[in-house]
Scaffold this motif. Structure first.
Motif, PDB file in Angstrom:
ATOM      1  N   THR A  41       5.989  31.142 -61.799  1.00  0.00           N
ATOM      2  CA  THR A  41       5.177  32.284 -62.209  1.00  0.00           C
ATOM      3  C   THR A  41       5.203  33.366 -61.142  1.00  0.00           C
ATOM      4  O   THR A  41       5.347  34.566 -61.448  1.00  0.00           O
ATOM      5  N   LYS A  42       5.075  32.974 -59.875  1.00  0.00           N
ATOM      6  CA  LYS A  42       5.156  33.943 -58.786  1.00  0.00           C
ATOM      7  C   LYS A  42       6.538  34.600 -58.730  1.00  0.00           C
ATOM      8  O   LYS A  42       6.660  35.802 -58.468  1.00  0.00           O
ATOM      9  N   ASP A  43       7.567  33.813 -58.988  1.00  0.00           N
ATOM     10  CA  ASP A  43       8.932  34.338 -58.966  1.00  0.00           C
ATOM     11  C   ASP A  43       9.138  35.375 -60.069  1.00  0.00           C
ATOM     12  O   ASP A  43       9.779  36.409 -59.848  1.00  0.00           O
ATOM     13  N   MET A  44       8.576  35.105 -61.240  1.00  0.00           N
ATOM     14  CA  MET A  44       8.699  36.068 -62.354  1.00  0.00           C
ATOM     15  C   MET A  44       7.976  37.372 -62.015  1.00  0.00           C
ATOM     16  O   MET A  44       8.494  38.472 -62.265  1.00  0.00           O
ATOM     17  N   ALA A  45       6.768  37.272 -61.446  1.00  0.00           N
ATOM     18  CA  ALA A  45       6.022  38.474 -61.075  1.00  0.00           C
ATOM     19  C   ALA A  45       6.764  39.265 -60.004  1.00  0.00           C
ATOM     20  O   ALA A  45       6.811  40.506 -60.046  1.00  0.00           O
ATOM     21  N   GLU A 116       1.074  29.649 -73.814  1.00  0.00           N
ATOM     22  CA  GLU A 116      -0.021  29.421 -72.867  1.00  0.00           C
ATOM     23  C   GLU A 116      -0.013  30.533 -71.822  1.00  0.00           C
ATOM     24  O   GLU A 116       0.985  30.756 -71.139  1.00  0.00           O
ATOM     25  N   LEU A 117      -1.138  31.241 -71.729  1.00  0.00           N
ATOM     26  CA  LEU A 117      -1.237  32.337 -70.772  1.00  0.00           C
ATOM     27  C   LEU A 117      -1.308  31.786 -69.353  1.00  0.00           C
ATOM     28  O   LEU A 117      -2.183  30.976 -69.025  1.00  0.00           O
ATOM     29  N   MET A 118      -0.381  32.225 -68.479  1.00  0.00           N
ATOM     30  CA  MET A 118      -0.334  31.764 -67.101  1.00  0.00           C
ATOM     31  C   MET A 118      -0.916  32.796 -66.137  1.00  0.00           C
ATOM     32  O   MET A 118      -1.594  32.443 -65.183  1.00  0.00           O
ATOM     33  N   GLU A 119      -0.646  34.061 -66.393  1.00  0.00           N
ATOM     34  CA  GLU A 119      -1.131  35.118 -65.502  1.00  0.00           C
ATOM     35  C   GLU A 119      -1.199  36.419 -66.285  1.00  0.00           C
ATOM     36  O   GLU A 119      -0.333  36.708 -67.111  1.00  0.00           O
ATOM     37  N   GLN A 120      -2.211  37.203 -66.001  1.00  0.00           N
ATOM     38  CA  GLN A 120      -2.363  38.499 -66.664  1.00  0.00           C
ATOM     39  C   GLN A 120      -2.700  39.548 -65.625  1.00  0.00           C
ATOM     40  O   GLN A 120      -3.677  39.430 -64.890  1.00  0.00           O
ATOM     41  N   ALA A 121      -1.860  40.572 -65.550  1.00  0.00           N
ATOM     42  CA  ALA A 121      -2.070  41.680 -64.634  1.00  0.00           C
ATOM     43  C   ALA A 121      -2.236  42.964 -65.442  1.00  0.00           C
ATOM     44  O   ALA A 121      -2.237  42.955 -66.678  1.00  0.00           O
ATOM     45  N   VAL A 125       2.062  40.433 -68.534  1.00  0.00           N
ATOM     46  CA  VAL A 125       1.470  39.116 -68.782  1.00  0.00           C
ATOM     47  C   VAL A 125       2.571  38.073 -68.640  1.00  0.00           C
ATOM     48  O   VAL A 125       3.744  38.341 -68.932  1.00  0.00           O
ATOM     49  N   VAL A 126       2.178  36.873 -68.190  1.00  0.00           N
ATOM     50  CA  VAL A 126       3.120  35.778 -68.014  1.00  0.00           C
ATOM     51  C   VAL A 126       2.656  34.610 -68.873  1.00  0.00           C
ATOM     52  O   VAL A 126       1.475  34.237 -68.848  1.00  0.00           O
ATOM     53  N   TYR A 127       3.595  34.062 -69.647  1.00  0.00           N
ATOM     54  CA  TYR A 127       3.278  32.943 -70.533  1.00  0.00           C
ATOM     55  C   TYR A 127       4.164  31.745 -70.197  1.00  0.00           C
ATOM     56  O   TYR A 127       5.279  31.890 -69.685  1.00  0.00           O
ATOM     57  N   ARG A 128       3.636  30.592 -70.551  1.00  0.00           N
ATOM     58  CA  ARG A 128       4.450  29.381 -70.622  1.00  0.00           C
ATOM     59  C   ARG A 128       4.561  29.032 -72.093  1.00  0.00           C
ATOM     60  O   ARG A 128       3.548  28.926 -72.797  1.00  0.00           O
ATOM     61  N   TRP A 129       5.798  28.841 -72.548  1.00  0.00           N
ATOM     62  CA  TRP A 129       6.003  28.665 -73.989  1.00  0.00           C
ATOM     63  C   TRP A 129       7.086  27.628 -74.251  1.00  0.00           C
ATOM     64  O   TRP A 129       8.086  27.562 -73.523  1.00  0.00           O
ATOM     65  N   LEU A 141       7.784  36.604 -69.269  1.00  0.00           N
ATOM     66  CA  LEU A 141       6.994  37.741 -68.794  1.00  0.00           C
ATOM     67  C   LEU A 141       7.308  38.962 -69.645  1.00  0.00           C
ATOM     68  O   LEU A 141       8.482  39.292 -69.857  1.00  0.00           O
ATOM     69  N   PHE A 142       6.271  39.615 -70.109  1.00  0.00           N
ATOM     70  CA  PHE A 142       6.430  40.883 -70.823  1.00  0.00           C
ATOM     71  C   PHE A 142       5.582  41.912 -70.097  1.00  0.00           C
ATOM     72  O   PHE A 142       4.382  41.715 -69.885  1.00  0.00           O
ATOM     73  N   GLY A 143       6.238  43.027 -69.712  1.00  0.00           N
ATOM     74  CA  GLY A 143       5.496  44.044 -68.971  1.00  0.00           C
ATOM     75  C   GLY A 143       6.031  45.437 -69.250  1.00  0.00           C
ATOM     76  O   GLY A 143       7.194  45.620 -69.631  1.00  0.00           O
TER      77      GLY A 143
END
Length: 259
Positions: A41-45, A116-121, A125-129, A141-143
């Motif tokens: 998740t950190k890597d995606m952000a 599954e929502l993992m992080e929202q900025a 947003v970052v999901y696990r799916w 990640l969709f941003g």
């Protein structure tokens, strides 16, 4: 049955090493998956921020921008779809149709199994799916980006549980080797300690039976060597004192006989 220092230290080290390896394996089983997903998740952000920086400095229509994005996604092994709304300008790294299908499934809710929502900025947003068709799990990640553009990032998750099991088995294999080597080393080191102590105990036993001929002959300069030197000195002093006492007793006996 008496336990020697060598045996006690060997059992102690083997027990401590075994307990540490057991704890490590339990940590692998319980927390490896969470830690891996958290790092993903950190890597995606971080990748999203890198894309945002690139597009802030240049445009998708520039060839240099395409090369920079390609190097970014190739080094991170992340599939990506970057597009300007209302413009043909786009960058795709990966299988385009599948990326668009997965983006629709997650972003627009076109899938029966919700992500599954993992992080929202503020901007993403970052999901696990879990993709039921491919039987694979992903971090998505969709941003939104500057200049009326957006990006969709996808990184596959390997079989975490299987990886944890493999890691646990490997840890046990390495751990058993480490325990064996540690036991051998401790056995050798403790043997160098217990051996002189055993010889000192034998010397003390002979001294208790008034045999002062035994001497400690070790060349150690540590506490054991100091103890050995002290016992040698004590043996010499006791032998001299007892010899003097015997001479005095003999002289006393002669005096008594004369009287």
């Amino acid at each position: 049955m008496k336990r020697t220092i060598r045996g006690k230290y060997t059992l102690l080290i083997a027990g401590v090493m075994g307990a540490m390896i057991l704890i490590l394996c339990l940590m692998n089983s319980l927390y490896l998956e969470r830690y891996y997903i958290s790092e993903k998740t950190k890597d995606m952000a971080s990748t999203y921020n890198a894309v945002s920086t690139i597009l802030r400095e240049s445009s998708l229509e520039d060839e240099d921008t395409m090369y920079r994005l390609h190097r970014l996604f190739e080094s991170s092994s992340i599939s990506a779809l970057v597009r300007v709304v209302g413009s043909p300008a786009a960058y795709i790294f990966g299988y385009e149709d599948r990326l668009i299908e997965q983006m629709g499934a997650v972003v627009y809710g076109q899938e029966s199994e919700p992500p599954e929502l993992m992080e929202q900025a503020e901007q993403y947003v970052v999901y696990r799916w879990h993709d039921a068709k491919l039987q694979s799990s992903y971090i998505l990640l969709f941003g939104f980006l500057e200049g009326n553009s957006y990006c969709f990032l996808r990184s596959s998750l390997p079989g975490i549980k299987e990886s944890a099991m493999i890691s646990t088995r490997f840890t046990w294999m390495i751990g058993l080797v480490v325990i064996l080597v540690s036991v051998l080393l401790v056995s050798q080191v403790s043997g160098r300690i217990s051996g002189p102590i055993t010889r000192l105990a034998q010397i003390a036993d002979r001294m208790a039976h008034l045999d002062f001929s035994a001497r400690y002959e070790g060349q150690r300069e540590d506490e054991i060597g100091l103890l050995g030197a002290s016992m040698n000195y004590m043996s010499e002093e006791l032998e001299r004192k007892i010899s003097d006492l015997r001479s005095a007793n003999l002289q006393l006996q002669r005096d008594i006989d004369e009287k």
